[in-house]
Design an enzyme around this catalytic site. Sequence first.
Site, mmCIF file in Angstrom:
data_model
loop_
_atom_site.group_PDB
_atom_site.id
_atom_site.type_symbol
_atom_site.label_atom_id
_atom_site.label_comp_id
_atom_site.label_asym_id
_atom_site.label_seq_id
_atom_site.Cartn_x
_atom_site.Cartn_y
_atom_site.Cartn_z
ATOM 1 N N ILE A 167 -6.089 12.930 -5.385
ATOM 2 C CA ILE A 167 -5.392 13.739 -4.459
ATOM 3 C C ILE A 167 -3.933 13.768 -4.922
ATOM 4 O O ILE A 167 -3.354 14.543 -5.367
ATOM 5 C CB ILE A 167 -5.554 13.452 -3.008
ATOM 6 C CG1 ILE A 167 -7.211 13.747 -2.489
ATOM 7 C CG2 ILE A 167 -4.823 14.495 -2.256
ATOM 8 C CD1 ILE A 167 -7.589 13.459 -1.234
ATOM 9 N N GLY A 170 0.742 3.663 -3.003
ATOM 10 C CA GLY A 170 -0.587 3.437 -3.566
ATOM 11 C C GLY A 170 -0.990 4.833 -3.823
ATOM 12 O O GLY A 170 -0.297 5.878 -3.661
ATOM 13 N N VAL A 171 -2.395 4.816 -4.459
ATOM 14 C CA VAL A 171 -2.903 6.498 -4.838
ATOM 15 C C VAL A 171 -4.076 6.690 -3.885
ATOM 16 O O VAL A 171 -4.638 5.915 -3.648
ATOM 17 C CB VAL A 171 -3.675 6.375 -6.370
ATOM 18 C CG1 VAL A 171 -4.068 7.637 -6.861
ATOM 19 C CG2 VAL A 171 -2.462 5.602 -7.325
ATOM 20 N N LYS A 219 -7.234 5.134 -0.115
ATOM 21 C CA LYS A 219 -6.164 5.005 -0.818
ATOM 22 C C LYS A 219 -5.928 3.534 -1.413
ATOM 23 O O LYS A 219 -6.346 2.683 -0.566
ATOM 24 C CB LYS A 219 -4.972 5.120 0.608
ATOM 25 C CG LYS A 219 -3.678 4.695 0.002
ATOM 26 C CD LYS A 219 -2.630 4.717 1.217
ATOM 27 C CE LYS A 219 -1.044 4.770 0.555
ATOM 28 N NZ LYS A 219 -0.130 4.716 1.653
ATOM 29 N N ASP A 277 9.596 7.243 6.722
ATOM 30 C CA ASP A 277 9.246 8.126 5.679
ATOM 31 C C ASP A 277 8.699 9.395 5.975
ATOM 32 O O ASP A 277 7.442 9.878 5.298
ATOM 33 C CB ASP A 277 8.362 7.484 4.712
ATOM 34 C CG ASP A 277 8.563 8.011 3.157
ATOM 35 O OD1 ASP A 277 9.458 8.807 3.205
ATOM 36 O OD2 ASP A 277 7.716 7.834 2.307
#
Length: 795
Positions: free
Chosen positions: A444, A450-451, A467, A562
């Site tokens: 995604i 992280g990814v 994640k 964030d």
Amino acid sequence: MGDEKDSWKVKTLDEILQEKKRRKEQEEKAEIKRLKNSDDRDSKRDSLEEGELRDHRMEITIRNSPYRREDSMEDRGEEDDSLAIKPPQQMSRKEKAHHRKDEKRKEKRRHRSHSAEGGKHARVKEKEREHERRKRHREEQDKARREWERQKRREMAREHSRRERDRLEQLERKRERERKMREQQKEQREQKERERRAEERRKEREARREVSAHHRTMREDYSDKVKASHWSRSPPRPPRERFELGDGRKPGEARPAPAQKPAQLKEEKMEERDLLSDLQDISDSERKTSSAESSSAESGSGSEEEEEEEEEEEEEGSTSEESEEEEEEEEEEEEETGSNSEEASEQSAEEVSEEEMSEDEERENENHLLVVPESRFDRDSGESEEAEEEVGEGTPQSSALTEGDYVPDSPALSPIELKQELPKYLPALQGCRSVEEFQCLNRIEEGTYGVVYRAKDKKTDEIVALKRLKMEKEKEGFPITSLREINTILKAQHPNIVTVREIVVGSNMDKIYIVMNYVEHDLKSLMETMKQPFLPGEVKTLMIQLLRGVKHLHDNWILHRDLKTSNLLLSHAGILKVGDFGLAREYGSPLKAYTPVVVTLWYRAPELLLGAKEYSTAVDMWSVGCIFGELLTQKPLFPGKSEIDQINKVFKDLGTPSEKIWPGYSELPAVKKMTFSEHPYNNLRKRFGALLSDQGFDLMNKFLTYFPGRRISAEDGLKHEYFRETPLPIDPSMFPTWPAKSEQQRVKRGTSPRPPEGGLGYSQLGDDDLKETGFHLTTTNQGASAAGPGFSLKF
């Protein structure tokens, strides 16, 4: 005016001559009189009275005077003549007539001049009155015109609001019709699918009944043949030899289950696996068309429960049929107790051989079904569950087996099957599931730390988001950033915050994943694909949900640090969820010094841009205000290219702050080191125009207040009048749906800046999975069914 005109009249010649004559006579009289008086005064002054002294100081002598005595005497004479009383003069008849004519002529002239002056004044007054009348008329016309224009504007505004209301109502009705149509289509598909499954189960039951009846007739025929052969060959034996020549059972024990029982159990397991594979494809299609994640999960669980109930009914029906068959066979066995033991031994041997054949067939079927490789962790858990089900059912086979029963070993696996089988997984974190139990669908996006992948749970077929945490310093222990993120996100569970299911691990310590509920959109990518901006009611609904999530975080002493549109997720059901807690942390009172380099640049509060180290929940509220403006215009509110450019953009729209509006502004580190350009006015209202009402702009100003102590909180923001004026917030279920961009191939977006100290090195974070143990993202078979490769592991 008449007196002035009389003084201006022209004298006739006779009058002038008479006047000259009269003046001459007066001058002569005055001269005589003056001379006489002067002589008297001189005689008086020359002769002093007795006892009088002459005072020389009183004598004034005027020398070199321009005036002579004669001149002064003449002037005095003229004055005396003008003041003297003149005797009446005698006039002749002719002069009197002439004088009367002159008087009449003068009177006519005077009357003419008076009438002309009066007419002139009348005309001036008439003009003034006409001017006033016209002025009043113009004012009345202007007033009437202004009133008409005001009335027209009101009517146009009412007409516009009525048209807008009708348009919104039509849009809502259209969306409601579409939603009902989707629900009807979904119900029709579910109904057809249930009917298809019921038909397949019915056919399967009929086939099983036919097979069991065929086996029963075959056994009966075979037993008849054996009886006939043994009646002719074998002498009768006592019943005690049945145990010796049989399958090792004692005389008092029950007879073993018929041979078709294991085969039926294996066939039921095969049927369940076929149904599960069908359900995977069906659930995938239903999830793509469903409008809400919760409703899809409930429908999926409901369909699974219905399927389990139907399977239980099938098992009960099959067990009842088997019990009837067993009773019939026991009756036949009681009738045949008088027969020889050799017949019984051959029959038991036939049952054992049939059981072995059924088990071999089952293994072959299982080898055909195992297309997707599973780990031993999955297989062990599955076998334990099957064992528990068999114990719970209490089948005759499980109750009749003893230590002496012979059960053949499983056949050896071929080399191809050994390659398909995965080695046993040893998790690095005890109690966590393995990532092997999930099938990767696509990648995604990269988060702060992280990814994120879209994956499917192989057991439940649910779509989830995985994640992968950043573990670059795993040799030094578990990273504090990852531990902080896990702890924070587990503590902050709320309907408007992403839901964490569990933590799963890879083959070693550097593969740790957070399993979260899958949400279809993020607001950043969604607004990039939308052709029209959000409606005012939709913006209010999104802002209310965002403020609720932020309020829950702040109530639990958590700073997100964030907040931005790419970290706000939106489901098909219209539910907004706050995600990506990579920079979140807990805070306390009194405030401590934290790093000022937090929050993505476009959404960073001015106190952070100017170097403040002590900050609180106000930094999140500034980000909420920036998100508010972006939802209205579909563009970032302050898209700065650097920190200095960001500060200048903020000051240009909101005005340069001062110590008066921001106490402590001059003590900030950046303010001491540099001087900023002066922008005295707040120009933010021009950027929104009709997109934002007065109440909405008031809320925007409170979000974007310079002084953090006066900036509005999330709790007070929810109470603002902006959310109570028309148009009201819409229900989340009325949100339109868009194609999920996260379910497509990931396209790199270079528009939004990355958050500080995160995301810069993560664009290749998942690329090393192709070389090491962990996820293998296959791009050739994207969107395949459960039989596809998905996540593959390499050892």
